[in-house]
Motif scaffolding. Structure first.
Motif, mmCIF file in Angstrom:
data_model
loop_
_atom_site.group_PDB
_atom_site.id
_atom_site.type_symbol
_atom_site.label_atom_id
_atom_site.label_comp_id
_atom_site.label_asym_id
_atom_site.label_seq_id
_atom_site.Cartn_x
_atom_site.Cartn_y
_atom_site.Cartn_z
ATOM 1 N N LEU A 178 -13.712 -54.580 3.769
ATOM 2 C CA LEU A 178 -14.555 -53.966 2.738
ATOM 3 C C LEU A 178 -14.015 -54.292 1.343
ATOM 4 O O LEU A 178 -14.758 -54.676 0.446
ATOM 5 C CB LEU A 178 -14.572 -52.444 2.952
ATOM 6 N N TYR A 179 -12.692 -54.163 1.212
ATOM 7 C CA TYR A 179 -12.060 -54.406 -0.098
ATOM 8 C C TYR A 179 -12.063 -55.896 -0.460
ATOM 9 O O TYR A 179 -12.297 -56.281 -1.592
ATOM 10 C CB TYR A 179 -10.625 -53.874 -0.099
ATOM 11 N N SER A 180 -11.773 -56.759 0.556
ATOM 12 C CA SER A 180 -11.657 -58.208 0.264
ATOM 13 C C SER A 180 -13.005 -58.813 -0.096
ATOM 14 O O SER A 180 -13.080 -59.835 -0.779
ATOM 15 C CB SER A 180 -11.031 -58.947 1.450
ATOM 16 N N SER A 181 -14.105 -58.181 0.369
ATOM 17 C CA SER A 181 -15.426 -58.741 0.047
ATOM 18 C C SER A 181 -16.120 -57.970 -1.083
ATOM 19 O O SER A 181 -17.299 -58.169 -1.338
ATOM 20 C CB SER A 181 -16.309 -58.752 1.306
ATOM 21 N N ALA A 182 -15.349 -57.075 -1.751
ATOM 22 C CA ALA A 182 -15.945 -56.261 -2.825
ATOM 23 C C ALA A 182 -16.388 -57.140 -3.996
ATOM 24 O O ALA A 182 -15.773 -58.166 -4.286
ATOM 25 C CB ALA A 182 -14.939 -55.225 -3.295
ATOM 26 N N TYR A 235 -7.963 -54.200 -4.718
ATOM 27 C CA TYR A 235 -7.591 -55.287 -3.798
ATOM 28 C C TYR A 235 -6.694 -56.302 -4.514
ATOM 29 O O TYR A 235 -5.672 -56.737 -3.975
ATOM 30 C CB TYR A 235 -8.855 -55.959 -3.256
ATOM 31 N N THR A 236 -7.072 -56.678 -5.744
ATOM 32 C CA THR A 236 -6.269 -57.634 -6.523
ATOM 33 C C THR A 236 -4.868 -57.079 -6.774
ATOM 34 O O THR A 236 -3.861 -57.775 -6.603
ATOM 35 C CB THR A 236 -6.969 -57.932 -7.875
ATOM 36 N N THR A 237 -4.791 -55.803 -7.168
ATOM 37 C CA THR A 237 -3.483 -55.178 -7.422
ATOM 38 C C THR A 237 -2.632 -55.194 -6.155
ATOM 39 O O THR A 237 -1.437 -55.511 -6.202
ATOM 40 C CB THR A 237 -3.679 -53.715 -7.897
ATOM 41 N N ALA A 238 -3.256 -54.857 -5.034
ATOM 42 C CA ALA A 238 -2.515 -54.825 -3.759
ATOM 43 C C ALA A 238 -1.977 -56.211 -3.407
ATOM 44 O O ALA A 238 -0.833 -56.363 -2.967
ATOM 45 C CB ALA A 238 -3.425 -54.310 -2.652
ATOM 46 N N LYS A 239 -2.814 -57.248 -3.625
ATOM 47 C CA LYS A 239 -2.384 -58.625 -3.345
ATOM 48 C C LYS A 239 -1.207 -59.012 -4.232
ATOM 49 O O LYS A 239 -0.249 -59.637 -3.787
ATOM 50 C CB LYS A 239 -3.550 -59.596 -3.610
ATOM 51 N N ASN A 240 -1.275 -58.595 -5.502
ATOM 52 C CA ASN A 240 -0.210 -58.916 -6.455
ATOM 53 C C ASN A 240 1.123 -58.301 -6.070
ATOM 54 O O ASN A 240 2.179 -58.895 -6.278
ATOM 55 C CB ASN A 240 -0.592 -58.431 -7.861
ATOM 56 N N LEU A 241 1.067 -57.101 -5.488
ATOM 57 C CA LEU A 241 2.303 -56.438 -5.062
ATOM 58 C C LEU A 241 2.829 -57.044 -3.767
ATOM 59 O O LEU A 241 4.036 -57.115 -3.534
ATOM 60 C CB LEU A 241 2.052 -54.938 -4.871
ATOM 61 N N ASP A 273 -1.606 -59.461 5.192
ATOM 62 C CA ASP A 273 -2.773 -58.566 5.262
ATOM 63 C C ASP A 273 -2.304 -57.106 5.401
ATOM 64 O O ASP A 273 -2.847 -56.197 4.767
ATOM 65 C CB ASP A 273 -3.680 -58.924 6.453
ATOM 66 N N GLY A 274 -1.263 -56.908 6.235
ATOM 67 C CA GLY A 274 -0.706 -55.566 6.438
ATOM 68 C C GLY A 274 -0.112 -54.986 5.163
ATOM 69 O O GLY A 274 -0.290 -53.802 4.856
ATOM 70 N N LEU A 275 0.608 -55.832 4.424
ATOM 71 C CA LEU A 275 1.200 -55.389 3.153
ATOM 72 C C LEU A 275 0.111 -54.992 2.154
ATOM 73 O O LEU A 275 0.257 -54.024 1.411
ATOM 74 C CB LEU A 275 2.050 -56.514 2.529
ATOM 75 N N ILE A 276 -0.980 -55.776 2.149
ATOM 76 C CA ILE A 276 -2.093 -55.476 1.236
ATOM 77 C C ILE A 276 -2.658 -54.099 1.577
ATOM 78 O O ILE A 276 -2.862 -53.258 0.690
ATOM 79 C CB ILE A 276 -3.194 -56.563 1.323
ATOM 80 N N ILE A 277 -2.867 -53.846 2.886
ATOM 81 C CA ILE A 277 -3.396 -52.546 3.320
ATOM 82 C C ILE A 277 -2.464 -51.416 2.866
ATOM 83 O O ILE A 277 -2.910 -50.373 2.389
ATOM 84 C CB ILE A 277 -3.596 -52.526 4.857
ATOM 85 N N LYS A 278 -1.150 -51.675 2.970
ATOM 86 C CA LYS A 278 -0.151 -50.671 2.576
ATOM 87 C C LYS A 278 -0.317 -50.276 1.100
ATOM 88 O O LYS A 278 -0.084 -49.134 0.722
ATOM 89 C CB LYS A 278 1.251 -51.259 2.813
ATOM 90 N N HIS A 279 -0.713 -51.258 0.260
ATOM 91 C CA HIS A 279 -0.849 -50.996 -1.173
ATOM 92 C C HIS A 279 -2.252 -50.515 -1.565
ATOM 93 O O HIS A 279 -2.515 -50.261 -2.729
ATOM 94 C CB HIS A 279 -0.483 -52.245 -1.984
ATOM 95 N N LEU A 280 -3.150 -50.423 -0.578
ATOM 96 C CA LEU A 280 -4.497 -49.903 -0.845
ATOM 97 C C LEU A 280 -4.502 -48.397 -0.556
ATOM 98 O O LEU A 280 -3.600 -47.902 0.125
ATOM 99 C CB LEU A 280 -5.528 -50.605 0.058
ATOM 100 N N PRO A 281 -5.528 -47.668 -1.027
ATOM 101 C CA PRO A 281 -5.604 -46.235 -0.688
ATOM 102 C C PRO A 281 -5.565 -46.030 0.835
ATOM 103 O O PRO A 281 -6.059 -46.878 1.584
ATOM 104 C CB PRO A 281 -6.969 -45.822 -1.248
ATOM 105 N N THR A 313 -15.676 -54.332 -9.562
ATOM 106 C CA THR A 313 -15.747 -52.976 -8.996
ATOM 107 C C THR A 313 -14.331 -52.422 -8.816
ATOM 108 O O THR A 313 -13.344 -53.171 -8.833
ATOM 109 C CB THR A 313 -16.445 -52.981 -7.614
ATOM 110 N N ALA A 314 -14.246 -51.109 -8.634
ATOM 111 C CA ALA A 314 -12.946 -50.452 -8.453
ATOM 112 C C ALA A 314 -12.237 -51.005 -7.213
ATOM 113 O O ALA A 314 -11.023 -51.227 -7.208
ATOM 114 C CB ALA A 314 -13.145 -48.945 -8.314
ATOM 115 N N GLU A 315 -13.041 -51.269 -6.143
ATOM 116 C CA GLU A 315 -12.451 -51.805 -4.899
ATOM 117 C C GLU A 315 -11.833 -53.181 -5.131
ATOM 118 O O GLU A 315 -10.727 -53.461 -4.678
ATOM 119 C CB GLU A 315 -13.519 -51.917 -3.788
ATOM 120 N N ALA A 316 -12.577 -54.033 -5.857
ATOM 121 C CA ALA A 316 -12.073 -55.392 -6.121
ATOM 122 C C ALA A 316 -10.785 -55.339 -6.932
ATOM 123 O O ALA A 316 -9.839 -56.089 -6.670
ATOM 124 C CB ALA A 316 -13.132 -56.210 -6.855
ATOM 125 N N LEU A 317 -10.715 -54.447 -7.904
ATOM 126 C CA LEU A 317 -9.505 -54.297 -8.728
ATOM 127 C C LEU A 317 -8.333 -53.813 -7.884
ATOM 128 O O LEU A 317 -7.209 -54.325 -8.001
ATOM 129 C CB LEU A 317 -9.761 -53.314 -9.877
#
Length: 426
Positions: A365-369, A379-385, A350-358, A373-377
């Motif tokens: 907010l992002y995980s339930s987007a 979030y997906t990119t952050a998870k992938n990294l 979860d921390g790593l995902i936050i690191k890759h988000l703005p 939407t831009a937020e959902a995209l």
């Protein structure tokens, strides 16, 4: 004296282990769906996954202490009751807490199965313990493969996860019935005449404690990666769950052909070989993309294939005085380590995902987007990294194991040379 039906007991043990592994395969496949249905985040899903790993060491260690006293049969009847209750509770789950307790019960059942079946297999086949334990543990990856394929099929057909879980009732009822009808041998420690004092001394020996620590690392390498692979490698391939099927498929084949490998390399050689392949495979899984990931999964599967049964087999062959308790403490150590690691990594992920988000983003907010939407995209990119980064940290463990098992291999070689010809090795 009743006749001990060796092969019937062995096959019923395999069925009981099949239920254990189906629970892993099916849960790994339905994690995302549970998250959606009950609105759970990665930390909550991590905790639910971890409870299966808590119930397991709890049961396997308590089982290890009581199995010689109450006998393996009573222990397996208890496992059956725990499985039955846990499965039914999961089917009728209402949210986080029912999932938490039902998963805990299934974990306790899984640990109870191993607490009774590991010493049972060792007692049934005293001449080829490591080989037979590999055959028995073949049903663990076997069930994961069956479980993930069932999930894939049911999802394709649009059948809900409740039915997927319900499928586990079939082998559960069969193994419960078979065990209730059969006679059991006494555990090997009891039949060999080792006292309880011998057992506690053996469990405190340096060699046992060394293996106990190594088991932390072998179990995390195999089981943490297996449970999380579909979540961590979503970006690399659309068929992340297929990666789990490939690695576990390799494990089934590898364990089925364990006999010549164990005879050629001895348990300690098998463990060293496994650590080298597991490290190479994990490194590739974290850094390859595209179809090369499937090759990485094969190498990783070869690596983790022999870890669990060979660790138990090594103890059964080289520290027989430790008895059922020794085998079960090793298994418990593995599962306990996985549960702690899964929880730490859940929040770390979860921390790593936050690191890759703005900067300053709210994870919920992002995980339930809403999808698209831009937020959902983002979030997906952050998870992938974040996924491969988790694997790269886990890679430290099999690298440490290469050194540990290298040392063990040399130690056993030296020990063998010291033993004079004609004397009995204990």
């Amino acid at each position: 004296m009743h006749q001990i039906q060796t092969s019937k007991l062995f096959w019923a043990s395999c069925l009981a282990l099949l239920v254990t592994s189906l629970s892993f395969g099916i849960r790994a496949g339905m994690m995302d769906q549970l998250g959606i249905d009950f609105q759970l985040n990665a930390t909550q899903l991590g905790t639910i996954t971890a409870t299966a790993f808590w119930g397991f060491p709890l049961a396997i260690v308590i089982g290890g202490f009581v199995v010689d006293i109450i006998g393996m049969k009573r222990l397996l009847v208890m496992a059956f009751l725990f499985h039955l209750t846990g499965i039914v509770l999961t089917i009728f789950a209402q949210g986080y807490w029912t999932l938490f307790f039902s998963t805990l019960l299934i974990g306790i059942a899984n640990g109870t199965v191993e607490a009774a079946c590991n010493p049972l297999v060792a007692a049934l086949y005293p001449q080829e313990k490591t080989t037979r334990l590999n055959y028995f543990h073949l049903w663990f990856p076997g069930g994961v493969v069956i479980g993930t394929l069932l999930v894939t099929l049911f999802v394709y057909l649009g059948i809900g996860w409740q039915f997927q879980v319900g499928m586990m009732l079939i082998p559960t009822v069969i193994y419960g019935y078979i065990f209730s009808k059969l006679d059991f041998p006494v555990t090997e420690r009891v039949s060999s005449g080792y006292s309880t004092t011998d057992m506690y001394k053996a469990v405190g020996s340096p060699l046992f404690l060394f293996l106990f620590l190594c088991m932390f690392m072998t179990a995390i390498t195999e089981l943490f990666t297996g449970q999380w692979i579909s979540l961590l490698l979503k970006n690399v391939t659309d068929n992340a769950i297929l990666l789990l099927t490939i690695t576990t498929g390799i494990m089934v084949i590898g364990r089925a052909f364990a006999k010549p490998i164990v005879q050629k390399l001895a348990p300690q050689g098998v463990l060293l070989f496994s650590a080298i392949f597991a490290a190479a495979g994990l490194y590739m899984l974290g850094s390859f993309t595209g179809n090369a990931v499937f090759f990485a999964a094969i190498i990783f599967g070869i690596g983790v294939c022999y870890f669990w049964p060979t660790m138990i087999g090594f103890v059964a062959e080289n520290i027989p005085q430790s008895g059922a308790l020794g085998l079960n403490l090793i298994g418990g150590a593995g599962m306990f380590a996985v549960s702690i690691y899964t929880m730490i990594m859940g929040s770390y992920y979860d921390g790593l995902i936050i690191k890759h988000l703005p900067i300053g983003s709210n994870l919920d907010l992002y995980s339930s987007a809403t999808e698209g939407t831009a937020e959902a995209l983002a979030y997906t990119t952050a998870k992938n990294l974040a996924g491969p980064e988790v694997l790269q940290i886990t890679l430290i463990l099999p690298i440490l194991l290469i050194f540990a098992f290298g040392g063990l291999y040399l130690y056993m070689k030296k020990k063998k040379e010291v033993v004079p010809i004609g004397s009995v090795v204990n």
